[in-house]
Design a protein around this motif. Structure first.
Motif, PDB file in Angstrom:
ATOM      1  N   THR A 213       4.023   3.170 -12.093  1.00 45.51           N
ATOM      2  CA  THR A 213       5.066   2.402 -11.757  1.00 45.51           C
ATOM      3  C   THR A 213       5.525   1.251 -12.512  1.00 45.51           C
ATOM      4  OG1 THR A 213       3.376   1.446 -10.107  1.00 45.51           O
ATOM      5  CG2 THR A 213       4.958   3.094  -9.210  1.00 45.51           C
TER       6      THR A 213
ATOM      7  N   HIS B  23      14.232  10.898  -2.267  1.00 47.60           N
ATOM      8  CA  HIS B  23      14.025   9.905  -1.143  1.00 47.60           C
ATOM      9  C   HIS B  23      12.665  10.183  -0.799  1.00 47.60           C
ATOM     10  CE1 HIS B  23      14.917   6.768   1.717  1.00 47.60           C
ATOM     11  NE2 HIS B  23      14.391   7.438   2.636  1.00 47.60           N
ATOM     12  N   GLY B  24      11.897   9.240  -0.181  1.00 44.27           N
ATOM     13  CA  GLY B  24      10.482   9.274   0.086  1.00 44.27           C
ATOM     14  C   GLY B  24       9.808   8.866  -1.027  1.00 44.27           C
ATOM     15  N   ILE B  25       8.262   9.131  -1.072  1.00 43.24           N
ATOM     16  CA  ILE B  25       7.638   8.518  -1.762  1.00 43.24           C
ATOM     17  C   ILE B  25       7.402   9.130  -3.385  1.00 43.24           C
ATOM     18  CG2 ILE B  25       5.787   7.525  -0.353  1.00 43.24           C
ATOM     19  CD1 ILE B  25       4.196  10.463  -1.064  1.00 43.24           C
TER      20      ILE B  25
ATOM     21  N   ARG C 262      17.383  13.107   4.235  1.00 43.23           N
ATOM     22  CA  ARG C 262      16.703  11.940   4.280  1.00 43.23           C
ATOM     23  C   ARG C 262      15.414  11.922   5.087  1.00 43.23           C
ATOM     24  NH1 ARG C 262      17.196   6.451   5.184  1.00 43.23           N
ATOM     25  NH2 ARG C 262      17.476   5.037   3.222  1.00 43.23           N
TER      26      ARG C 262
ATOM     27  N   ARG D 160       0.884   8.014  -9.526  1.00 43.77           N
ATOM     28  CA  ARG D 160       2.152   7.427  -9.448  1.00 43.77           C
ATOM     29  C   ARG D 160       1.854   5.950  -9.828  1.00 43.77           C
ATOM     30  NH1 ARG D 160       7.966   8.451  -7.410  1.00 43.77           N
ATOM     31  NH2 ARG D 160       8.737   6.367  -7.736  1.00 43.77           N
ATOM     32  N   ARG D 161       0.758   5.388  -9.423  1.00 50.87           N
ATOM     33  CA  ARG D 161       0.355   3.965  -9.526  1.00 50.87           C
ATOM     34  C   ARG D 161      -0.031   3.841 -11.073  1.00 50.87           C
ATOM     35  NH1 ARG D 161      -1.060   1.480  -4.307  1.00 50.87           N
ATOM     36  NH2 ARG D 161       0.767   1.966  -3.394  1.00 50.87           N
TER      37      ARG D 161
ATOM     38  N   GLN E 198      17.058  -0.774   3.890  1.00 50.75           N
ATOM     39  CA  GLN E 198      17.419   0.649   4.093  1.00 50.75           C
ATOM     40  C   GLN E 198      17.324   1.553   2.986  1.00 50.75           C
ATOM     41  OE1 GLN E 198      19.662   3.127   5.444  1.00 50.75           O
ATOM     42  NE2 GLN E 198      18.483   2.695   7.233  1.00 50.75           N
ATOM     43  N   LEU E 199      17.402   1.215   1.616  1.00 50.81           N
ATOM     44  CA  LEU E 199      17.337   1.892   0.577  1.00 50.81           C
ATOM     45  C   LEU E 199      15.909   2.251  -0.073  1.00 50.81           C
ATOM     46  CD1 LEU E 199      20.049   0.328  -1.521  1.00 50.81           C
ATOM     47  CD2 LEU E 199      20.208   2.531  -0.463  1.00 50.81           C
ATOM     48  N   CYS E 200      14.681   1.245   0.744  1.00 47.55           N
ATOM     49  CA  CYS E 200      13.536   1.668   0.442  1.00 47.55           C
ATOM     50  C   CYS E 200      13.169   2.872   0.559  1.00 47.55           C
ATOM     51  CB  CYS E 200      12.540   0.684   0.913  1.00 47.55           C
ATOM     52  SG  CYS E 200      10.778   0.955   0.524  1.00 47.55           S
ATOM     53  N   PRO E 201      12.604   3.753  -0.616  1.00 45.37           N
ATOM     54  CA  PRO E 201      12.274   5.330  -0.159  1.00 45.37           C
ATOM     55  C   PRO E 201      11.100   5.657   0.396  1.00 45.37           C
ATOM     56  CG  PRO E 201      12.092   4.737  -2.568  1.00 45.37           C
ATOM     57  CD  PRO E 201      12.693   3.338  -2.052  1.00 45.37           C
ATOM     58  N   SER E 202      10.290   4.537   0.294  1.00 45.11           N
ATOM     59  CA  SER E 202       8.775   4.864   0.970  1.00 45.11           C
ATOM     60  C   SER E 202       8.603   3.865   2.158  1.00 45.11           C
ATOM     61  CB  SER E 202       7.719   4.292  -0.059  1.00 45.11           C
ATOM     62  OG  SER E 202       7.657   3.094  -0.212  1.00 45.11           O
TER      63      SER E 202
ATOM     64  N   ASP F 265       0.887  -1.270   0.054  1.00 42.67           N
ATOM     65  CA  ASP F 265      -0.012  -0.089   0.059  1.00 42.67           C
ATOM     66  C   ASP F 265       0.886   1.184   0.026  1.00 42.67           C
ATOM     67  OD1 ASP F 265      -2.356  -1.197  -0.230  1.00 42.67           O
ATOM     68  OD2 ASP F 265      -2.518  -1.190   2.075  1.00 42.67           O
ATOM     69  N   ILE F 266       1.970   1.428   0.715  1.00 44.89           N
ATOM     70  CA  ILE F 266       2.933   2.419   0.387  1.00 44.89           C
ATOM     71  C   ILE F 266       3.975   2.561  -0.454  1.00 44.89           C
ATOM     72  CG2 ILE F 266       2.263   3.237   2.799  1.00 44.89           C
ATOM     73  CD1 ILE F 266       4.694   1.920   4.009  1.00 44.89           C
ATOM     74  N   CYS F 267       4.326   1.256  -1.052  1.00 44.50           N
ATOM     75  CA  CYS F 267       5.303   0.885  -2.102  1.00 44.50           C
ATOM     76  C   CYS F 267       5.243   2.084  -3.079  1.00 44.50           C
ATOM     77  CB  CYS F 267       5.156  -0.300  -2.536  1.00 44.50           C
ATOM     78  SG  CYS F 267       6.414  -0.687  -4.096  1.00 44.50           S
ATOM     79  N   CYS F 268       6.124   2.893  -3.631  1.00 44.28           N
ATOM     80  CA  CYS F 268       5.964   3.781  -4.514  1.00 44.28           C
ATOM     81  C   CYS F 268       6.748   3.344  -5.952  1.00 44.28           C
ATOM     82  CB  CYS F 268       6.491   5.264  -4.309  1.00 44.28           C
ATOM     83  SG  CYS F 268       8.388   5.103  -4.011  1.00 44.28           S
ATOM     84  N   GLY F 269       6.966   1.871  -6.093  1.00 41.01           N
ATOM     85  CA  GLY F 269       7.662   1.400  -6.930  1.00 41.01           C
ATOM     86  C   GLY F 269       9.001   1.883  -7.658  1.00 41.01           C
ATOM     87  N   ALA F 270       9.825   2.422  -6.752  1.00 42.45           N
ATOM     88  CA  ALA F 270      11.194   3.148  -7.116  1.00 42.45           C
ATOM     89  C   ALA F 270      12.018   1.700  -7.697  1.00 42.45           C
ATOM     90  CB  ALA F 270      11.674   3.774  -6.183  1.00 42.45           C
TER      91      ALA F 270
ATOM     92  N   GLN G 272      14.272   6.518 -12.436  1.00 43.72           N
ATOM     93  CA  GLN G 272      15.881   6.366 -11.995  1.00 43.72           C
ATOM     94  C   GLN G 272      16.497   5.245 -12.608  1.00 43.72           C
ATOM     95  OE1 GLN G 272      16.332   5.040  -7.760  1.00 43.72           O
ATOM     96  NE2 GLN G 272      14.295   5.666  -7.509  1.00 43.72           N
TER      97      GLN G 272
ATOM     98  N   GLN H 225      10.522   9.654  -4.869  1.00 44.78           N
ATOM     99  CA  GLN H 225      11.632   9.459  -5.213  1.00 44.78           C
ATOM    100  C   GLN H 225      11.793   9.168  -6.883  1.00 44.78           C
ATOM    101  OE1 GLN H 225      14.072   5.588  -4.659  1.00 44.78           O
ATOM    102  NE2 GLN H 225      15.460   7.106  -3.625  1.00 44.78           N
ATOM    103  N   CYS H 226      12.602   9.587  -7.566  1.00 44.98           N
ATOM    104  CA  CYS H 226      12.433   9.496  -9.062  1.00 44.98           C
ATOM    105  C   CYS H 226      11.980   8.355  -9.734  1.00 44.98           C
ATOM    106  CB  CYS H 226      14.112  10.047  -9.698  1.00 44.98           C
ATOM    107  SG  CYS H 226      13.988   9.731 -11.410  1.00 44.98           S
TER     108      CYS H 226
END
Lengths: 69, 406
Positions: free
Chosen positions: B114, B350-352, B62, B110-111, A52-56, A8-13, B358, B354-355
């Motif tokens: 992705t 960083h955060g939701i 961050r 965004r969904r 650690q690297l997961c942005p969301s 639900d909070i994944c942003c697919g980075a 990338q 983030q590019c």
């Protein structure tokens, strides 16, 4: 180590797949995280790095407990 | 460890507008590095007169980017220096401009995207990107030295790739590259910048309308077919992706090549050991951090940051170039070291937010640098390094041109 993923909070980075492709996948359908399996002991570091690297914050390490998936 | 009281340490300086002037083409403005050494968060006066904050350390930048108490909604932001396209009192983000939104609006947009930018989908494009890169380098070789690496290589490759992905005719590149330049030029007037943005929007809206009639195998057609977005929204998304897709990677390729040429030991190491390519891309992203103005976030409630009280409504600017040179996070941060592991850098944010692109950027850079170095073993600057025109005057840092010979 036990990993939880929250789609639900994944942003697919894709940082998890880039870092630990044996453990994480992005679904073809929606691009969101899929946990393929729990990391084994040898994979703890790489799984930790992916967390650690997961942005969301979609990937978290659960408390140590039952190692069985 | 929180400081006791801000008044108990040295008086807090008030920075007047975000500094962009550099004494070295690859290093962040020295004043930002000095601020970070002094304190991770400082007061910043925004050009519109309001007072907010400037964050220069890695952990704090961050943390703010990952904290939902800090909003990206456009109408809450202030520009940290005068940027024509950022009004003092901006309205809400226009349809499709999801970089200026919070969840759930941001999530909804965004969904839709992705699945089109996953690691796997981008790797599927690798062969096509390799062919495009080879063609451009062949043309550059035929042209003969000297050549402008930006015009021959850095700008056209990501432009063509994002055009193909979106379904934008590459033959229209002069139009959208010109509009992007006007939009992102810090010296453009507000009217000029808005004109460029409207022009881009109208251009892409026209394309969306045509694709609704005659769909093709491209992302714009796919977004239309998805059914969840109207034409204005698809056009807005397309503006964002078109700008972000060519402007950022182009500057990483241009400035990255300049940096490699100015660090011959690193260049030699990369030539000698192609297995360094992935590391090299991450390290160049960290070392150069071309997003040099903002991002900004607005506090939705009072938040304590490193002992300072950020009040609801105040805007915090994150300096990504300063954060990525934080010695607490990266040892010898001002050295370009292609062998280090620079993962975790904030070059993509960083955060939701983030590019989104990338993984595409990584492949374009890896392929681009690898082929460039392989084809031109004697690549060198064709001008003195001090004569390379730097993009301190643009919202995205880089080089305006890079004359090279071989």
């Amino acid at each position: 180590m036990r990993i939880n993923v929250d789609r639900d909070i994944c942003c697919g980075a894709g940082m998890c797949v880039l870092t630990a492709p044996d453990i994480f996948e992005q679904s073809d359908e929606d691009g969101l995280v899929v946990l393929l399996r729990q990391p084994d002991a040898a994979e703890a570091d790489i799984a930790g790095e992916a967390t650690q690297l997961c942005p969301s914050g979609a990937i978290t390490v659960a408390d140590e407990g039952d190692p069985a998936n | 460890m929180a400081k006791t009281m801000p008044t108990s340490v040295a008086p807090m300086p008030l920075v007047d507008g975000l500094p962009v002037e550099r004494s070295d083409p690859f290093d962040p403005p020295a004043v930002l590095e000095a601020l970070r050494e002094e304190r991770p968060i400082s007061r910043l006066r925004y050009p519109g007169g309001s007072q907010g904050w400037l964050v220069t350390s890695y952990p704090l930048a961050r943390a703010v980017l990952a904290d939902p108490r800090f909003s990206r909604r456009r109408e809450l932001q202030h520009a940290p220096r005068r940027i024509a396209f950022e009004e003092e009192h901006p309205g809400p983000a226009e349809p499709g401009f999801f970089i200026g939104m919070d969840p759930p609006e941001h999530t909804r947009y965004r969904r839709q995207l992705t699945s089109h930018f996953t690691v796997r989908r981008m790797r599927d494009l690798e062969d096509r990107i390799a062919r495009i890169t080879a063609e451009h380098l062949e043309a550059m070789e035929r042209h003969g030295p000297p050549a402008d690496l930006v015009a021959a290589f850095a700008l056209p490759i990501p432009s063509l790739v994002i055009c193909e992905l979106l379904g934008v005719p590459y033959t229209d590149r002069e139009k959208f590259q010109h509009d992007t330049r006007v939009l992102l030029h810090l010296d453009s007037s507000f009217e000029e910048a808005m004109g460029a943005l409207v022009s881009l929007r109208q251009y892409l809206h026209g394309l969306v309308v045509r694709k609704r009639e005659a769909p093709a195998d491209d992302l714009i057609s796919t977004l239309i077919a998805g059914g969840g977005l109207d034409d204005e929204e698809v056009a807005g998304i397309a503006v964002l992706l078109l700008i972000a897709g060519h402007e950022t990677t182009a500057n990483m390729l241009g400035l990255g090549t300049f940096a490699l040429l100015q660090h011959p030991d690193q260049l030699a190491a990369l030539r000698a050991d192609p297995s360094l390519e992935e590391n090299a891309v991450e390290e160049l992203l960290r070392y150069l951090t071309i997003v040099h103005i903002g991002p900004t976030r607005a506090a939705l409630e009072d938040v304590e940051l490193d002992g300072e009280l950020v009040r609801a409504g105040e805007v915090v600017t994150l300096s990504l170039p300063a954060a990525n040179r934080d010695p607490e996070r990266f040892g010898n941060p001002d050295g370009l070291d292609l062998r280090r592991s620079a993962t975790g850098h904030l070059a993509f944010g960083h955060g939701i937010h983030q590019c989104l692109g990338q993984q595409l950027a990584r492949i374009e850079m890896r392929t681009g640098f690898a082929q460039l170095l392989a084809r031109f073993p004697n690549l060198r600057l064709a001008v003195e390094p001090e004569n390379v025109q730097l993009r301190t005057d643009m919202a995205i840092y880089g080089v305006h041109s890079l004359p090279v010979a071989w």
